[in-house]
Design a protein around this motif. Structure first.
Motif, mmCIF file in Angstrom:
data_model
loop_
_atom_site.group_PDB
_atom_site.id
_atom_site.type_symbol
_atom_site.label_atom_id
_atom_site.label_comp_id
_atom_site.label_asym_id
_atom_site.label_seq_id
_atom_site.Cartn_x
_atom_site.Cartn_y
_atom_site.Cartn_z
ATOM 1 N N VAL A 63 -0.281 1.805 9.982
ATOM 2 C CA VAL A 63 -1.709 1.820 10.253
ATOM 3 C C VAL A 63 -2.446 2.019 8.932
ATOM 4 O O VAL A 63 -2.115 2.926 8.170
ATOM 5 C CB VAL A 63 -2.055 2.943 11.248
ATOM 6 C CG1 VAL A 63 -3.529 2.946 11.558
ATOM 7 C CG2 VAL A 63 -1.231 2.796 12.522
ATOM 8 N N THR A 64 -3.441 1.182 8.641
ATOM 9 C CA THR A 64 -4.181 1.245 7.380
ATOM 10 C C THR A 64 -5.388 2.165 7.505
ATOM 11 O O THR A 64 -6.196 2.025 8.424
ATOM 12 C CB THR A 64 -4.648 -0.165 6.966
ATOM 13 O OG1 THR A 64 -3.510 -1.021 6.915
ATOM 14 C CG2 THR A 64 -5.316 -0.140 5.601
ATOM 15 N N LEU B 88 0.835 -1.188 0.000
ATOM 16 C CA LEU B 88 0.000 0.000 0.000
ATOM 17 C C LEU B 88 0.876 1.245 0.000
ATOM 18 O O LEU B 88 1.986 1.250 0.528
ATOM 19 C CB LEU B 88 -0.914 0.008 1.230
ATOM 20 C CG LEU B 88 -1.921 -1.125 1.336
ATOM 21 C CD1 LEU B 88 -2.712 -1.006 2.632
ATOM 22 C CD2 LEU B 88 -2.853 -1.138 0.153
ATOM 23 N N GLU B 89 0.357 2.312 -0.576
ATOM 24 C CA GLU B 89 1.053 3.590 -0.621
ATOM 25 C C GLU B 89 1.082 4.194 0.785
ATOM 26 O O GLU B 89 0.100 4.130 1.517
ATOM 27 C CB GLU B 89 0.298 4.497 -1.584
ATOM 28 C CG GLU B 89 0.964 5.791 -1.886
ATOM 29 C CD GLU B 89 0.243 6.546 -2.985
ATOM 30 O OE1 GLU B 89 0.934 7.150 -3.803
ATOM 31 O OE2 GLU B 89 -1.000 6.555 -3.006
ATOM 32 N N ALA B 90 2.204 4.791 1.153
ATOM 33 C CA ALA B 90 2.334 5.411 2.475
ATOM 34 C C ALA B 90 2.005 6.893 2.395
ATOM 35 O O ALA B 90 2.509 7.598 1.517
ATOM 36 C CB ALA B 90 3.741 5.215 3.020
ATOM 37 N N LEU B 91 1.148 7.354 3.291
ATOM 38 C CA LEU B 91 0.857 8.779 3.393
ATOM 39 C C LEU B 91 1.963 9.436 4.211
ATOM 40 O O LEU B 91 2.334 8.929 5.265
ATOM 41 C CB LEU B 91 -0.482 9.017 4.091
ATOM 42 C CG LEU B 91 -1.733 8.563 3.352
ATOM 43 C CD1 LEU B 91 -2.967 8.855 4.202
ATOM 44 C CD2 LEU B 91 -1.859 9.255 2.011
ATOM 45 N N PRO C 97 -4.870 10.096 -2.725
ATOM 46 C CA PRO C 97 -3.504 9.749 -3.122
ATOM 47 C C PRO C 97 -2.444 10.508 -2.319
ATOM 48 O O PRO C 97 -2.653 11.656 -1.916
ATOM 49 C CB PRO C 97 -3.447 10.123 -4.605
ATOM 50 C CG PRO C 97 -4.655 10.939 -4.878
ATOM 51 C CD PRO C 97 -5.636 10.722 -3.786
ATOM 52 N N ALA C 98 -1.309 9.854 -2.094
ATOM 53 C CA ALA C 98 -0.244 10.399 -1.252
ATOM 54 C C ALA C 98 0.427 11.634 -1.839
ATOM 55 O O ALA C 98 1.107 12.352 -1.109
ATOM 56 C CB ALA C 98 0.794 9.322 -0.973
ATOM 57 N N ASP C 99 0.243 11.913 -3.123
ATOM 58 C CA ASP C 99 0.832 13.141 -3.660
ATOM 59 C C ASP C 99 -0.038 14.355 -3.345
ATOM 60 O O ASP C 99 0.374 15.495 -3.567
ATOM 61 C CB ASP C 99 1.117 13.029 -5.152
ATOM 62 C CG ASP C 99 -0.114 12.729 -5.979
ATOM 63 O OD1 ASP C 99 -1.104 12.217 -5.434
ATOM 64 O OD2 ASP C 99 -0.085 13.015 -7.188
ATOM 65 N N CYS C 100 -1.231 14.141 -2.805
ATOM 66 C CA CYS C 100 -2.137 15.225 -2.423
ATOM 67 C C CYS C 100 -2.453 15.237 -0.924
ATOM 68 O O CYS C 100 -2.767 16.294 -0.380
ATOM 69 C CB CYS C 100 -3.459 15.103 -3.183
ATOM 70 S SG CYS C 100 -3.335 15.497 -4.933
ATOM 71 N N VAL D 192 -1.220 3.381 3.994
ATOM 72 C CA VAL D 192 -0.688 3.160 5.331
ATOM 73 C C VAL D 192 -0.083 4.451 5.857
ATOM 74 O O VAL D 192 0.385 5.292 5.092
ATOM 75 C CB VAL D 192 0.360 2.024 5.391
ATOM 76 C CG1 VAL D 192 -0.282 0.682 5.109
ATOM 77 C CG2 VAL D 192 1.517 2.278 4.463
ATOM 78 N N VAL D 193 -0.128 4.585 7.157
ATOM 79 C CA VAL D 193 0.474 5.719 7.848
ATOM 80 C C VAL D 193 1.554 5.160 8.770
ATOM 81 O O VAL D 193 1.248 4.351 9.649
ATOM 82 C CB VAL D 193 -0.576 6.484 8.684
ATOM 83 C CG1 VAL D 193 0.076 7.614 9.463
ATOM 84 C CG2 VAL D 193 -1.698 6.990 7.795
#
Length: 133
Positions: free
Chosen positions: A67-68, A37-40, A73-76, A115-116
Motif C-alpha cells: 500500500v502506497t 519505493l522504500e518499505a515502512l 524515512p523508514a529509518d525513523c 509502501v506498507v
C-alpha cells in the motif's frame, strides 16, 4: 560515490543526446523505468501514530499487498496497518508513527512515498480493496 553518480549521469546524458541529435541536452532526464519505493516496517509500538490516507495498492502475491503512503524515512517511521476482511472486500487503515528507537535521534522532516506491506488472512481473489473508515 557522488563522483561515480555524476559520471553515470554524464554518460547517460551523452548517450541520450547521441540517440536524438535534436534533443535538449541542458537538463538531465528523470528515470523512466519503475522505481522501488522504500518499505515502512510494520509495527504496533509506534509513537504518536496518525492515520494517513493511502493512495494506491498492488498485489505482491495472493495474500500480500503493498500500500502506497506518504511518510517520513523508514529509518525513523513505521506503519501499523489495520485490515478488515470480508468475502467481498478488504478494507485498510494505515497509521504512521515514529519508531521507538528513533525517538532520541534527529529525523529529517521530509515526506516521501513509501509502501506498507500488508498480509491478508486469505487470498485476495476478486475482492475489492478500499479504505477502512
Amino acid at each position: 560515490m557522488a563522483a561515480w553518480l555524476l559520471a553515470v549521469v554524464a554518460a547517460l546524458s551523452a548517450c541520450d543526446s547521441a540517440a536524438d541529435p535534436g534533443s535538449d541536452t541542458s537538463g538531465v532526464r528523470a528515470p523512466t523505468g519503475p522505481t522501488r519505493l522504500e518499505a515502512l516496517p510494520p509495527r504496533t509500538d509506534l509513537i504518536d501514530a496518525q492515520v494517513v490516507q493511502w493512495r494506491s495498492w498492488r498485489s505482491v502475491d495472493d495474500r500480500t499487498l503493498e500500500v502506497t503512503v506518504t511518510a517520513g524515512p523508514a529509518d525513523c517511521y513505521g506503519a501499523d496497518p489495520e485490515v478488515t476482511e470480508s468475502e467481498t472486500a478488504v478494507r485498510l487503515r494505515i497509521r504512521v508513527g515514529l519508531l521507538p528507537e528513533a525517538a532520541g535521534k534527529e529525523c529529517p522532516a521530509i515526506a516521501k512515498e513509501s509502501v506498507v506491506p500488508v498480509r491478508l488472512t486469505s487470498a485476495l481473489g476478486n475482492r475489492t480493496v478500499e479504505p477502512l473508515s
